[in-house]
Design a protein around this motif. Structure first.
Motif: not given
Length: 408
Positions: A86, A89-91, A94, A100
Motif C-alpha cells: 500500500q 502504491q500510495d507513493h 502521488n 490510484a
C-alpha cells in the motif's frame, strides 16, 4: 504422434540462426558479469541507473524480509496485500499525479490484464460492445498478445506515425454505426528495441480529438526520464485526463521487479475486480515492495540519471567520431542495426571474445532485416568502459571481409 511440430519448429529456428538459449550468470557486480568463469563488461542490462545493487535497494530487501518474511503468502485479495504494498502504491499515485495504482508481478502480466479486463464479454452475454485497441506497430509483445487474446479488434499504426494513426482511427469511425468510446490507443514511452521516444504530446491531442483512452507503456522510460524520474508522462507534462492508463515496470531503471498500472480510482477498482492476472496471482513479496519504494526515494534524490545521460552523450560522441553508424536514439538503448541474424550473432561473439557482453537481437523479436546489437548504457559504466566498447566496435566492424561462420 502428438506435438510433432516441436522438433520441426526448433530445427527451423536453428537453421535460420534465431534459436534462443538461456545464459547462466555466475555473478554480477556493477557493470561486470561472470559467465563460465570469464568476466565481461555488461552492455546488455536494463539496469539503467545501477540501482539493482545499490545500498538503498539491498537494505530495502533486508528490512522487508525482516518485517514480512520471504513471500506474501497469498493473492492480494486474500491476505497477500500488506502495508508495504500500500505504501508503494500510495507513493506512486502521488508522484505520478494519479488517483490510484495497482501492482502486478510483471509488465507482461499488467499489459495482458489490462487488455483482457477492458475488452471482455460480460458474463452471460453473446456479444460485446465493439471495442478497438489501436497500437504502435513496435509495441511490446505483451500488449499485442494481450490485445489478440481480448475481445477487442486490434489495429496497428506505423511506428510513431501520427498521420497513419489518424487514418486508422478514421477507418474505425467510418466503419461503425455509432462513435464508439471503447478505443484504447497504446504506445510506449521509450521503445525497447529502437530506444526512440513516442510523440506523446501529439498522441494526447489525437486521443482527445477522437475521444479515446491513451495508454502509455513506460517500461523503459520510468525512472530515467522526467524531472524526478517519473518517466515519459512527467517529461511531457501529461496528466491523468490526457493519459488515463499508465503502465511501467520496476525491473529496469528501478532495479527490483514487478510493475504497476496507474489511473483513475474507477479504473483501478475495475481492474481489482476483473483483472484475472491480479486476482489469481500471489502478490509480489512485501520485501520487494519495500526495496522498490527505497529505490524510488533514492532516484528522486541522487545523480544517477545525470550520470546515465552523460554516458549516453559520451557514447554517441565517440561513435560519431569513429564513424560507427548509430540510430538517433537519445536514451540508454543504443542499437546498431546489422540486418542479418547470422552476422549479428557473429559480431556479438567477436565482442564477447574481447570481454564485452553485447546481445544480438534477432527476428522475430525485431522485424526481419533489422537484426541488431542492442547496446544498453548504465550509470554504472565508467568512461573507460565506453571507450573500450567503441574501440572494439571499430575493430570488429572493420573485420567484415574476414567474417566466417561461428564454429568453422
Amino acid at each position: 504422434m502428438a506435438f510433432d511440430f516441436i522438433q520441426a519448429a526448433l530445427a527451423a529456428r536453428r537453421k535460420d540462426n534465431v534459436f534462443r538459449q538461456v545464459t547462466t550468470l555466475d555473478s554480477a557486480v556493477g557493470a561486470l558479469i561472470e559467465v563460465g568463469g570469464q568476466h565481461y563488461l555488461n552492455f546488455s542490462s536494463n539496469d539503467y541507473l545501477g540501482m539493482r545493487q545499490s545500498t538503498a535497494v539491498m537494505q530495502g530487501w533486508v528490512d522487508g524480509i525482516g518485517q514480512f518474511g520471504g513471500g506474501s503468502g497469498a493473492s492480494p485479495l486474500v491476505t497477500g496485500h500488506t502495508q508495504a504494498h500500500q505504501a508503494l502504491q500510495d507513493h506512486l499515485a502521488n508522484a505520478l499525479g494519479r488517483e490510484a495504482v495497482l501492482l502486478f508481478n510483471s509488465g507482461f502480466a499488467a499489459n495482458q490484464a489490462l487488455c483482457q479486463a477492458l475488452f471482455q464479454l460480460p458474463l452471460g452475454s453473446k456479444s460485446a460492445t465493439e471495442g478497438f485497441i489501436v497500437a504502435d506497430k513496435l509495441m511490446h509483445a505483451s500488449l499485442l498478445d494481450g490485445a489478440v487474446a481480448s475481445d477487442a479488434t486490434l489495429r496497428r499504426f506505423a511506428h510513431n506515425d501520427c498521420a497513419h494513426l489518424q487514418k486508422q482511427l478514421d477507418k474505425i469511425f467510418a466503419g461503425t454505426n455509432r462513435p464508439t468510446q471503447d478505443i484504447l490507443l497504446a504506445s510506449e514511452g521509450v521503445f525497447s528495441m529502437d530506444g526512440d521516444e513516442a510523440p506523446l504530446s501529439e498522441l494526447a491531442v489525437i486521443s482527445k480529438q477522437y475521444k479515446t483512452w491513451l495508454m502509455v507503456d513506460d517500461a523503459h522510460g520510468f525512472g530515467v526520464l522526467g524531472k524526478t524520474g517519473m518517466g515519459a508522462v512527467e517529461k511531457h507534462g501529461l496528466n491523468q485526463q490526457q493519459v488515463p492508463v499508465l503502465m511501467a515496470t520496476f525491473g529496469k531503471a528501478i532495479g527490483t521487479a514487478g510493475a504497476f498500472i496507474a489511473g483513475s480510482r474507477d479504473l483501478i477498482d475495475y481492474l481489482t475486480n476483473f483483472a484475472k492476472h491480479y486476482i489469481y496471482s500471489t502478490a509480489m513479496p512485501p520485501a520487494q515492495a519495500v526495496a522498490t519504494l527505497a529505490s524510488l526515494h533514492t532516484i528522486e534524490q541522487n545523480d544517477q540519471r545525470a550520470l546515465l545521460h552523460d554516458n549516453i552523450a559520451y557514447f554517441r560522441q565517440l561513435t560519431t567520431a569513429a564513424g560507427v553508424a548509430i540510430t538517433p536514439s537519445m536514451t540508454a538503448i543504443q542499437p546498431i542495426i546489422i540486418g542479418s541474424p547470422e552476422q549479428a550473432v557473429l559480431i556479438s561473439q567477436r565482442l564477447r571474445n574481447m570481454g564485452l557482453w553485447v546481445s544480438a537481437i534477432r527476428t522475430p523479436t525485431v522485424p526481419k532485416g533489422t537484426d541488431r546489437l542492442r547496446i544498453t548504457l548504465s550509470a554504472s559504466h565508467h568512461k573507460k568502459d565506453i571507450q573500450a566498447l567503441v574501440d572494439a566496435l571499430v575493430l570488429v566492424m572493420g573485420e567484415k571481409k574476414s567474417w566466417v561462420k561461428i564454429g568453422e
